[in-house]
Write a protein that holds these residues in place. Structure first.
Motif, PDB file in Angstrom:
ATOM      1  N   ARG A  13       8.671  -7.798  -7.235  1.00  0.00           N
ATOM      2  CA  ARG A  13       9.379  -7.622  -5.965  1.00  0.00           C
ATOM      3  C   ARG A  13       9.578  -6.142  -5.652  1.00  0.00           C
ATOM      4  O   ARG A  13       9.449  -5.722  -4.504  1.00  0.00           O
ATOM      5  N   THR A  14       9.895  -5.366  -6.689  1.00  0.00           N
ATOM      6  CA  THR A  14      10.091  -3.924  -6.501  1.00  0.00           C
ATOM      7  C   THR A  14       8.792  -3.260  -6.072  1.00  0.00           C
ATOM      8  O   THR A  14       8.775  -2.450  -5.146  1.00  0.00           O
ATOM      9  N   ARG A  15       7.701  -3.622  -6.736  1.00  0.00           N
ATOM     10  CA  ARG A  15       6.406  -3.035  -6.390  1.00  0.00           C
ATOM     11  C   ARG A  15       6.009  -3.406  -4.954  1.00  0.00           C
ATOM     12  O   ARG A  15       5.531  -2.565  -4.195  1.00  0.00           O
ATOM     13  N   ARG A  16       6.235  -4.647  -4.589  1.00  0.00           N
ATOM     14  CA  ARG A  16       5.900  -5.084  -3.234  1.00  0.00           C
ATOM     15  C   ARG A  16       6.746  -4.325  -2.209  1.00  0.00           C
ATOM     16  O   ARG A  16       6.246  -3.899  -1.165  1.00  0.00           O
ATOM     17  N   ALA A  17       8.039  -4.162  -2.510  1.00  0.00           N
ATOM     18  CA  ALA A  17       8.929  -3.474  -1.573  1.00  0.00           C
ATOM     19  C   ALA A  17       8.505  -2.019  -1.371  1.00  0.00           C
ATOM     20  O   ALA A  17       8.471  -1.526  -0.236  1.00  0.00           O
ATOM     21  N   VAL A  18       8.173  -1.334  -2.465  1.00  0.00           N
ATOM     22  CA  VAL A  18       7.743   0.065  -2.357  1.00  0.00           C
ATOM     23  C   VAL A  18       6.411   0.152  -1.620  1.00  0.00           C
ATOM     24  O   VAL A  18       6.216   1.023  -0.768  1.00  0.00           O
ATOM     25  N   SER A  19       5.499  -0.748  -1.943  1.00  0.00           N
ATOM     26  CA  SER A  19       4.195  -0.764  -1.257  1.00  0.00           C
ATOM     27  C   SER A  19       4.375  -0.964   0.237  1.00  0.00           C
ATOM     28  O   SER A  19       3.759  -0.265   1.052  1.00  0.00           O
ATOM     29  N   ASN A  20       5.227  -1.917   0.619  1.00  0.00           N
ATOM     30  CA  ASN A  20       5.475  -2.177   2.037  1.00  0.00           C
ATOM     31  C   ASN A  20       6.113  -0.976   2.727  1.00  0.00           C
ATOM     32  O   ASN A  20       5.789  -0.658   3.877  1.00  0.00           O
ATOM     33  N   GLU A  21       7.016  -0.302   2.006  1.00  0.00           N
ATOM     34  CA  GLU A  21       7.664   0.881   2.571  1.00  0.00           C
ATOM     35  C   GLU A  21       6.644   1.997   2.796  1.00  0.00           C
ATOM     36  O   GLU A  21       6.675   2.681   3.830  1.00  0.00           O
ATOM     37  N   LEU A  22       5.731   2.171   1.853  1.00  0.00           N
ATOM     38  CA  LEU A  22       4.680   3.178   2.006  1.00  0.00           C
ATOM     39  C   LEU A  22       3.767   2.852   3.186  1.00  0.00           C
ATOM     40  O   LEU A  22       3.412   3.737   3.978  1.00  0.00           O
ATOM     41  N   VAL A  23       3.395   1.590   3.311  1.00  0.00           N
ATOM     42  CA  VAL A  23       2.543   1.177   4.426  1.00  0.00           C
ATOM     43  C   VAL A  23       3.249   1.436   5.756  1.00  0.00           C
ATOM     44  O   VAL A  23       2.660   1.989   6.698  1.00  0.00           O
ATOM     45  N   ASP A  24       4.517   1.038   5.851  1.00  0.00           N
ATOM     46  CA  ASP A  24       5.264   1.225   7.096  1.00  0.00           C
ATOM     47  C   ASP A  24       5.374   2.699   7.451  1.00  0.00           C
ATOM     48  O   ASP A  24       5.167   3.096   8.612  1.00  0.00           O
ATOM     49  N   ALA A  25       5.724   3.523   6.458  1.00  0.00           N
ATOM     50  CA  ALA A  25       5.882   4.958   6.717  1.00  0.00           C
ATOM     51  C   ALA A  25       4.553   5.586   7.113  1.00  0.00           C
ATOM     52  O   ALA A  25       4.490   6.380   8.064  1.00  0.00           O
ATOM     53  N   ALA A  26       3.491   5.240   6.401  1.00  0.00           N
ATOM     54  CA  ALA A  26       2.179   5.814   6.690  1.00  0.00           C
ATOM     55  C   ALA A  26       1.689   5.415   8.074  1.00  0.00           C
ATOM     56  O   ALA A  26       1.222   6.264   8.846  1.00  0.00           O
ATOM     57  N   GLN A  27       1.806   4.152   8.418  1.00  0.00           N
ATOM     58  CA  GLN A  27       1.294   3.704   9.704  1.00  0.00           C
ATOM     59  C   GLN A  27       2.107   4.277  10.859  1.00  0.00           C
ATOM     60  O   GLN A  27       1.558   4.560  11.931  1.00  0.00           O
ATOM     61  N   ALA A  28       3.401   4.481  10.659  1.00  0.00           N
ATOM     62  CA  ALA A  28       4.215   5.135  11.681  1.00  0.00           C
ATOM     63  C   ALA A  28       3.756   6.578  11.881  1.00  0.00           C
ATOM     64  O   ALA A  28       3.643   7.060  13.020  1.00  0.00           O
ATOM     65  N   LEU A  29       3.471   7.277  10.781  1.00  0.00           N
ATOM     66  CA  LEU A  29       2.988   8.658  10.866  1.00  0.00           C
ATOM     67  C   LEU A  29       1.599   8.722  11.487  1.00  0.00           C
ATOM     68  O   LEU A  29       1.311   9.616  12.301  1.00  0.00           O
ATOM     69  N   PHE A  30       0.725   7.777  11.120  1.00  0.00           N
ATOM     70  CA  PHE A  30      -0.623   7.754  11.699  1.00  0.00           C
ATOM     71  C   PHE A  30      -0.548   7.580  13.215  1.00  0.00           C
ATOM     72  O   PHE A  30      -1.277   8.231  13.961  1.00  0.00           O
ATOM     73  N   ALA A  31       0.324   6.675  13.649  1.00  0.00           N
ATOM     74  CA  ALA A  31       0.452   6.400  15.086  1.00  0.00           C
ATOM     75  C   ALA A  31       1.043   7.597  15.826  1.00  0.00           C
ATOM     76  O   ALA A  31       0.699   7.862  16.976  1.00  0.00           O
ATOM     77  N   GLU A  32       1.916   8.344  15.148  1.00  0.00           N
ATOM     78  CA  GLU A  32       2.582   9.489  15.783  1.00  0.00           C
ATOM     79  C   GLU A  32       1.696  10.730  15.814  1.00  0.00           C
ATOM     80  O   GLU A  32       1.583  11.403  16.852  1.00  0.00           O
ATOM     81  N   LYS A  33       1.031  11.026  14.690  1.00  0.00           N
ATOM     82  CA  LYS A  33       0.307  12.293  14.559  1.00  0.00           C
ATOM     83  C   LYS A  33      -1.205  12.159  14.573  1.00  0.00           C
ATOM     84  O   LYS A  33      -1.915  13.146  14.793  1.00  0.00           O
ATOM     85  N   GLY A  34      -1.688  10.966  14.303  1.00  0.00           N
ATOM     86  CA  GLY A  34      -3.123  10.783  14.139  1.00  0.00           C
ATOM     87  C   GLY A  34      -3.471  10.734  12.659  1.00  0.00           C
ATOM     88  O   GLY A  34      -2.890  11.465  11.844  1.00  0.00           O
ATOM     89  N   TYR A  35      -4.409   9.872  12.317  1.00  0.00           N
ATOM     90  CA  TYR A  35      -4.756   9.624  10.923  1.00  0.00           C
ATOM     91  C   TYR A  35      -5.160  10.898  10.180  1.00  0.00           C
ATOM     92  O   TYR A  35      -4.688  11.164   9.070  1.00  0.00           O
ATOM     93  N   GLU A  36      -6.028  11.695  10.780  1.00  0.00           N
ATOM     94  CA  GLU A  36      -6.565  12.874  10.102  1.00  0.00           C
ATOM     95  C   GLU A  36      -5.504  13.923   9.821  1.00  0.00           C
ATOM     96  O   GLU A  36      -5.629  14.696   8.855  1.00  0.00           O
ATOM     97  N   GLN A  37      -4.465  13.974  10.655  1.00  0.00           N
ATOM     98  CA  GLN A  37      -3.460  15.026  10.517  1.00  0.00           C
ATOM     99  C   GLN A  37      -2.398  14.715   9.460  1.00  0.00           C
ATOM    100  O   GLN A  37      -1.659  15.603   9.039  1.00  0.00           O
ATOM    101  N   VAL A  38      -2.299  13.477   9.060  1.00  0.00           N
ATOM    102  CA  VAL A  38      -1.253  13.076   8.107  1.00  0.00           C
ATOM    103  C   VAL A  38      -1.761  13.229   6.677  1.00  0.00           C
ATOM    104  O   VAL A  38      -2.857  12.780   6.338  1.00  0.00           O
ATOM    105  N   THR A  39      -0.949  13.864   5.837  1.00  0.00           N
ATOM    106  CA  THR A  39      -1.326  14.060   4.435  1.00  0.00           C
ATOM    107  C   THR A  39      -0.602  13.058   3.542  1.00  0.00           C
ATOM    108  O   THR A  39       0.436  12.490   3.927  1.00  0.00           O
ATOM    109  N   ILE A  40      -1.141  12.867   2.369  1.00  0.00           N
ATOM    110  CA  ILE A  40      -0.505  11.985   1.393  1.00  0.00           C
ATOM    111  C   ILE A  40       0.859  12.532   1.006  1.00  0.00           C
ATOM    112  O   ILE A  40       1.813  11.772   0.796  1.00  0.00           O
ATOM    113  N   ASP A  41       0.975  13.864   0.926  1.00  0.00           N
ATOM    114  CA  ASP A  41       2.268  14.467   0.602  1.00  0.00           C
ATOM    115  C   ASP A  41       3.325  14.097   1.641  1.00  0.00           C
ATOM    116  O   ASP A  41       4.482  13.820   1.294  1.00  0.00           O
ATOM    117  N   GLU A  42       2.946  14.080   2.922  1.00  0.00           N
ATOM    118  CA  GLU A  42       3.885  13.708   3.985  1.00  0.00           C
ATOM    119  C   GLU A  42       4.328  12.258   3.831  1.00  0.00           C
ATOM    120  O   GLU A  42       5.504  11.932   4.032  1.00  0.00           O
TER     121      GLU A  42
END
Length: 218
Positions: A13-42
């Motif tokens: 459950r913990t792994r799933r929750a963290v994975s989902n949080e990463l997906v949500d954060a990444a996709q929000a950043l991709f939509a805001e800045k564009g895929y190429e501009q977003v880094t893994i560090d961000e």
């Protein structure tokens, strides 16, 4: 009653929750800045984990684009299992897709879904990954549908059940394609496709009315 899957452990459950949080954060950043501009560090910073920890969950940014579909099969199975057993399979499959309709109908999530869809279909490798995940989801739903029809005492054969689920997934794919190409309502196209593909054995007298939503990609 349809047999429920074994409960997840705390670690799962913990792994799933963290994975989902990463997906949500990444996709929000991709939509805001564009895929190429977003880094893994961000992405790691947005979720409060280290870059090193990030790679314990995902090997690349590509996986985050596809992350929403990693759990698609389980979500559809849960939705199908939640339908009343007196509901015909075709109707239950229609209602199963409400989880996708709810997602693409949300203004923010729908915008994000449109951006991710654009990225996926602009890359051969991402599209291949998406199709593979949908194939896995279809297999899981087919297994769940067979179990459900067995409990219901249905006389549908395994082939008929598999073909019925395949038809529903075809409607899902058509809805995504039409929404992407023309900006049409995912729900409206899905309902129209389901109507066109209704199997001869389907009892649709209790089919709910079409769900109208905003025109977002799916």
């Amino acid at each position: 009653m349809v047999k429920q899957p074994k409960p997840e452990t705390l670690a799962e459950r913990t792994r799933r929750a963290v994975s989902n949080e990463l997906v949500d954060a990444a996709q929000a950043l991709f939509a805001e800045k564009g895929y190429e501009q977003v880094t893994i560090d961000e992405i790691a910073e947005a979720t409060g984990i280290s870059r090193r920890s990030f790679f314990r969950y995902f090997a690349s940014k590509d996986e985050l684009v596809l992350g929403r579909f990693d759990q698609q099969g389980e979500q559809y199975v849960d939705a199908l299992n939640a339908r009343p057993l007196d509901e015909p399979l075709w109707v239950a499959l229609r209602r199963m897709a409400d989880v996708t309709i709810a997602y693409v109908s949300d203004p923010e999530l729908g915008r994000r879904a449109s951006e991710m869809d654009r990225l996926i279909h602009s890359s051969e490798s991402l599209r291949a990954g998406f199709l593979r995940r949908m194939e896995i989801a279809q297999g899981l739903v087919t297994d769940a549908a067979r179990q459900r029809e067995s409990v219901r005492g249905s006389d549908l054969s395994d082939i008929a059940i598999a073909a019925t689920v395949a038809a529903a997934f075809s409607a899902i794919m058509v809805a995504g394609e039409q929404a992407r190409a023309h900006g049409t309502s995912w729900a409206r196209v899905f309902d129209e496709a389901m109507t066109a593909l209704t199997p001869a054995h389907a009892d649709t007298q209790h089919q709910p009315a079409q769900v109208e939503t905003r025109s977002n990609g799916g």
